[in-house]
Design an enzyme around this catalytic site. Structure first.
Site, PDB file in Angstrom:
ATOM      1  N   GLU A  49      38.162  66.021  41.941  1.00 30.44           N
ATOM      2  CA  GLU A  49      38.080  67.478  42.105  1.00 30.44           C
ATOM      3  C   GLU A  49      36.646  67.895  42.422  1.00 30.44           C
ATOM      4  O   GLU A  49      36.395  68.725  43.311  1.00 30.44           O
ATOM      5  CB  GLU A  49      38.516  68.185  40.811  1.00 30.44           C
ATOM      6  CG  GLU A  49      39.908  67.842  40.312  1.00 30.44           C
ATOM      7  CD  GLU A  49      39.926  66.651  39.358  1.00 30.44           C
ATOM      8  OE1 GLU A  49      39.241  65.648  39.639  1.00 30.44           O
ATOM      9  OE2 GLU A  49      40.649  66.706  38.356  1.00 30.44           O
ATOM     10  N   CYS A  75      40.738  67.319  34.361  1.00 32.34           N
ATOM     11  CA  CYS A  75      40.435  67.016  32.959  1.00 32.34           C
ATOM     12  C   CYS A  75      39.800  68.210  32.248  1.00 32.34           C
ATOM     13  O   CYS A  75      39.239  69.113  32.862  1.00 32.34           O
ATOM     14  CB  CYS A  75      39.549  65.772  32.857  1.00 32.34           C
ATOM     15  SG  CYS A  75      37.906  65.984  33.540  1.00 32.34           S
ATOM     16  N   ARG A 184      45.526  41.164  45.192  1.00 36.87           N
ATOM     17  CA  ARG A 184      44.312  40.775  44.461  1.00 36.87           C
ATOM     18  C   ARG A 184      43.270  41.888  44.508  1.00 36.87           C
ATOM     19  O   ARG A 184      42.488  42.061  43.574  1.00 36.87           O
ATOM     20  CB  ARG A 184      43.735  39.486  45.037  1.00 36.87           C
ATOM     21  CG  ARG A 184      44.592  38.279  44.725  1.00 36.87           C
ATOM     22  CD  ARG A 184      43.999  37.031  45.344  1.00 36.87           C
ATOM     23  NE  ARG A 184      44.785  35.841  45.030  1.00 36.87           N
ATOM     24  CZ  ARG A 184      44.506  34.628  45.506  1.00 36.87           C
ATOM     25  NH1 ARG A 184      43.474  34.453  46.326  1.00 36.87           N
ATOM     26  NH2 ARG A 184      45.260  33.600  45.181  1.00 36.87           N
ATOM     27  N   THR A 196      47.601  24.606  37.630  1.00 37.11           N
ATOM     28  CA  THR A 196      47.439  25.106  38.997  1.00 37.11           C
ATOM     29  C   THR A 196      46.008  24.895  39.487  1.00 37.11           C
ATOM     30  O   THR A 196      45.770  24.531  40.639  1.00 37.11           O
ATOM     31  CB  THR A 196      47.798  26.617  39.041  1.00 37.11           C
ATOM     32  OG1 THR A 196      49.162  26.744  38.644  1.00 37.11           O
ATOM     33  CG2 THR A 196      47.606  27.220  40.419  1.00 37.11           C
ATOM     34  N   ASP A 200      45.729  22.474  42.720  1.00 39.49           N
ATOM     35  CA  ASP A 200      45.441  23.117  44.021  1.00 39.49           C
ATOM     36  C   ASP A 200      43.950  23.396  44.250  1.00 39.49           C
ATOM     37  O   ASP A 200      43.556  23.717  45.365  1.00 39.49           O
ATOM     38  CB  ASP A 200      46.175  24.465  44.120  1.00 39.49           C
ATOM     39  CG  ASP A 200      47.692  24.295  44.062  1.00 39.49           C
ATOM     40  OD1 ASP A 200      48.144  23.143  44.178  1.00 39.49           O
ATOM     41  OD2 ASP A 200      48.384  25.304  43.892  1.00 39.49           O
ATOM     42  N   GLU A 282      49.686  34.454  38.849  1.00 44.37           N
ATOM     43  CA  GLU A 282      49.950  33.707  40.084  1.00 44.37           C
ATOM     44  C   GLU A 282      50.435  32.288  39.826  1.00 44.37           C
ATOM     45  O   GLU A 282      50.157  31.394  40.607  1.00 44.37           O
ATOM     46  CB  GLU A 282      48.704  33.694  40.971  1.00 44.37           C
ATOM     47  CG  GLU A 282      48.404  35.037  41.590  1.00 44.37           C
ATOM     48  CD  GLU A 282      47.683  34.916  42.916  1.00 44.37           C
ATOM     49  OE1 GLU A 282      47.937  33.968  43.664  1.00 44.37           O
ATOM     50  OE2 GLU A 282      46.842  35.788  43.176  1.00 44.37           O
TER      51      GLU A 282
HETATM   52  C1  AOF Z   1      38.797  59.881  36.724  1.00 46.91           C
HETATM   53  N1  AOF Z   1      38.745  60.364  37.988  1.00 46.91           N
HETATM   54  O1  AOF Z   1      39.145  61.907  39.499  1.00 46.91           O
HETATM   55  C2  AOF Z   1      39.959  62.230  37.335  1.00 46.91           C
HETATM   56  C3  AOF Z   1      40.040  61.709  35.997  1.00 46.91           C
HETATM   57  O2  AOF Z   1      35.530  58.677  31.499  1.00 46.91           O
HETATM   58  P1  AOF Z   1      35.623  59.845  32.402  1.00 46.91           P
HETATM   59  O3  AOF Z   1      34.808  60.990  31.967  1.00 46.91           O
HETATM   60  O4  AOF Z   1      35.382  59.497  33.839  1.00 46.91           O
HETATM   61  O5  AOF Z   1      37.131  60.377  32.272  1.00 46.91           O
HETATM   62  C4  AOF Z   1      38.193  59.594  32.612  1.00 46.91           C
HETATM   63  C5  AOF Z   1      39.478  60.359  32.394  1.00 46.91           C
HETATM   64  O6  AOF Z   1      39.452  61.608  33.071  1.00 46.91           O
HETATM   65  C6  AOF Z   1      40.691  59.637  32.984  1.00 46.91           C
HETATM   66  O7  AOF Z   1      41.227  58.732  32.091  1.00 46.91           O
HETATM   67  C7  AOF Z   1      41.652  60.777  33.254  1.00 46.91           C
HETATM   68  O8  AOF Z   1      42.350  61.082  32.070  1.00 46.91           O
HETATM   69  C8  AOF Z   1      40.737  61.973  33.570  1.00 46.91           C
HETATM   70  N2  AOF Z   1      40.703  62.349  35.022  1.00 46.91           N
HETATM   71  N3  AOF Z   1      39.438  60.513  35.771  1.00 46.91           N
HETATM   72  O9  AOF Z   1      38.271  58.808  36.464  1.00 46.91           O
HETATM   73  C9  AOF Z   1      39.266  61.512  38.320  1.00 46.91           C
HETATM   74  N4  AOF Z   1      40.494  63.415  37.655  1.00 46.91           N
HETATM   75 ZN    ZN Z   2      37.847  65.424  35.696  1.00 44.73          ZN
END
Ligand code: AOF
Ligand code: ZN
Length: 346
Positions: A49, A75, A184, A196, A200, A282
């Site tokens: 955002e 958030c 991956r 494995t 391999d 894997e």
């Molecule tokens: C993200 N990216 O674009 C949005 C998130 O540790 P922080 O402060 O980066 O917060 C992580 C949390 O924020 C994430 O688990 C989710 O609940 C909320 N939104 N997080 O990393 C974003 N919009």
């Molecule tokens: Zn946020």
């Protein structure tokens, strides 16, 4: 393409870079014109955002009274960055279309409430199912408090993962292997058994598609068979070895976790505690037989080769299983059969 679709596409640019955070994308629209887009670019970085808002401002747009389309609820908490909901309110955005309510208990509807309390029009649930699929790793990790498990196997038409001498190179075709390398890129770690590795000598890196980063390699090596051998896994990237043996490994990029039993639940718990949100399993037949119980998703690549005799992936299976088909695709004459397991948490 609709605006939420565009936000979803933006979010995908964060694949392999944001774990264990979600993939999030945002679009700002005013009078039916797209002013800017943004996505969560890397773990700990600005949220989608805020990136979209900053991008619009950089271009000189006024975003007052604009609309935002964002794949995940903005958030409301002070985490590594300040709350996105506060920023949206401050900027005077008047409508917010949210894909998915954030299951993170730190947010969990509080972001939506904050926006609504400030008089912003909020709609929730646009393209929710698609966003859930894309964020299956984040959702499993945050809600179920364990890594997402994806089991991948390459099989002959008659269901073998190797011939009777244990040779498994190459059952699936190049296009199938390319898809595996994309997997991956998507998951944080790859897990295989010591068998494995010794048979391999795989590199377990990303080669056949554009590399985002190499996943962490996790090796289950009860008897310490991979200790200080000249093996490709030690050449690049990071390794974690789970073992019960007293062998010593002297590689800088290799961490050893000693454990009495190599119990899968305990291993997954250990990985969760280390913020590893996903595991691509894997193979090896021992590993596959055990992990099928814990796999959220199973990808079977069937080739048109027939071995007649060989090693079955599920020789050590304890209980019968019946999986649910997600899709069946033709990959240049290989068949990719994607299945889902029943819910395995208890
Ligand atoms: C993200 N990216 O674009 C949005 C998130 O540790 P922080 O402060 O980066 O917060 C992580 C949390 O924020 C994430 O688990 C989710 O609940 C909320 N939104 N997080 O990393 C974003 N919009
Ligand atoms: Zn946020």
């Amino acid at each position: 393409m609709n605006y939420m679709d565009l936000a979803i596409n933006e979010s995908l640019k964060g694949i392999g870079k944001v774990n264990p955070n979600p993939l999030v994308g945002a679009v700002i629209v005013k009078n039916n014109k797209i002013l800017s887009t943004g996505y969560h670019e890397f773990f700990g970085g600005r949220h989608a955002e805020v990136v979209a808002i900053d991008n619009a401002k950089e271009k000189g747009y006024s975003i007052k009274n604009s609309e935002m389309y964002v794949t995940l609820e903005p958030c409301s908490h002070y985490g590594k960055t300040p709350p996105c909901a506060d920023r949206i309110i401050k900027e005077g955005i008047k409508k917010v279309y949210v894909g998915l309510k954030d299951p993170n208990p730190l947010v969990g509807g509080k972001g939506i409430k904050k926006l609504k309390d400030a008089g912003i029009y909020v709609e929730v649930g646009l393209m929710k199912e698609k966003i859930k699929g894309i964020n299956r790793v984040f959702l499993t990790y945050i809600v179920q408090k364990r890594p997402y498990v994806h089991l991948k196997l390459a099989l002959t038409l008659d269901g073998f993962i190797a011939n009777k001498d244990g040779n498994s190179k190459w059952i699936s075709n190049e296009s199938s292997r390319k898809i595996v390398h994309e997997m991956r890129n998507f998951y944080s770690s790859i897990l295989v058994g010591a068998g494995t590795i010794l048979k391999d000598n795989p590199s377990l890196n990303v080669r056949l598609t554009k590399k985002i980063r190499n996943p962490l390699k996790i090796i289950l090596d009860k008897h310490g068979l991979t200790a200080n051998k000249n093996l490709n896994i030690y050449n690049e990237g990071e390794n974690i070895i789970f073992t019960s043996s007293n062998e010593k490994w002297n590689f800088k990029n290799t961490e050893i976790i000693y454990t009495d039993k190599l119990n899968i639940k305990d291993i997954l718990k250990e990985l969760y505690n280390r913020h590893i949100d996903s595991v691509l399993v894997e193979g090896g037949s021992k590993v596959a037989s055990e992990f099928i119980e814990y796999a959220d998703r199973i990808s079977l690549f069937y080739s048109s080769k027939i071995f007649g005799r060989g090693i079955s992936p599920f020789e050590n299976l304890k209980n019968e299983k019946n999986l649910k088909t997600l899709s069946i695709k033709n990959i240049d004459n290989n068949i990719l059969w994607e299945l889902e397991n029943v819910y395995w948490n208890s």
